[in-house]
Design a protein around this motif. Sequence first.
Motif, short mmCIF file in Angstrom:
data_model
loop_
_atom_site.label_atom_id
_atom_site.label_comp_id
_atom_site.label_asym_id
_atom_site.label_seq_id
_atom_site.Cartn_x
_atom_site.Cartn_y
_atom_site.Cartn_z
N ASP A 65 0.86 -1.19 0.00
CA ASP A 65 0.00 0.00 0.00
C ASP A 65 0.89 1.24 0.00
N PRO A 66 0.72 2.15 -0.96
CA PRO A 66 1.53 3.37 -0.96
C PRO A 66 1.43 4.17 0.34
N PHE A 67 0.27 4.13 0.98
CA PHE A 67 0.12 4.84 2.26
C PHE A 67 1.04 4.24 3.32
N VAL A 68 1.18 2.93 3.33
CA VAL A 68 2.06 2.27 4.29
C VAL A 68 3.52 2.54 3.91
N ALA A 69 3.84 2.34 2.64
CA ALA A 69 5.22 2.50 2.17
C ALA A 69 5.76 3.89 2.42
N GLU A 70 4.90 4.91 2.34
CA GLU A 70 5.34 6.29 2.49
C GLU A 70 5.06 6.88 3.87
N GLY A 71 4.60 6.06 4.81
CA GLY A 71 4.41 6.52 6.19
C GLY A 71 3.18 7.38 6.43
N VAL A 72 2.23 7.36 5.50
CA VAL A 72 0.99 8.11 5.70
C VAL A 72 0.18 7.46 6.82
N VAL A 73 0.22 6.12 6.87
CA VAL A 73 -0.49 5.37 7.90
C VAL A 73 0.46 4.38 8.56
N SER A 74 0.11 3.98 9.77
CA SER A 74 0.75 2.81 10.38
C SER A 74 -0.27 1.69 10.32
N ALA A 75 0.21 0.52 9.95
CA ALA A 75 -0.68 -0.62 9.73
C ALA A 75 -0.56 -1.63 10.86
N GLU A 76 -1.69 -2.24 11.17
CA GLU A 76 -1.73 -3.37 12.10
C GLU A 76 -2.59 -4.45 11.46
N VAL A 77 -2.11 -5.67 11.50
CA VAL A 77 -2.85 -6.81 10.97
C VAL A 77 -3.21 -7.71 12.15
N ILE A 78 -4.50 -7.95 12.31
CA ILE A 78 -5.00 -8.80 13.39
C ILE A 78 -5.62 -10.04 12.75
N ALA A 79 -5.12 -11.22 13.10
CA ALA A 79 -5.66 -12.48 12.59
C ALA A 79 -6.80 -12.92 13.50
N ILE A 80 -7.88 -13.36 12.87
CA ILE A 80 -9.05 -13.85 13.59
C ILE A 80 -9.39 -15.23 13.04
#
Length: 94
Positions: A65-80
Amino acid sequence: MFVITLRFADKTKAPQLMDGHNAWIKRGFDDGVFLVAGSLQPNAGGAILAHNASPEAIEARVQDDPFVAEGVVSAEVIAIAPSRTDGRLAFLKG
């Protein structure tokens, strides 16, 4: 199944990366991985419900995701691991 949260870290770069971010979301739906995408309220970022991929594939997808790659957002992935669902979502159970 995965819940991916994308919380704003630096909104200043978002406008110039929005087309790439939207294309990334579209690819997720086109690939059959993303089920739902929407905004975190109030204006805090976004969230995605994803399935049909390994944890490693989800993490790699998120990093693309360009937003993740460029630091616009911080991502968290939660497995369910769904054990009970509404009948309409039975396909999510392992």
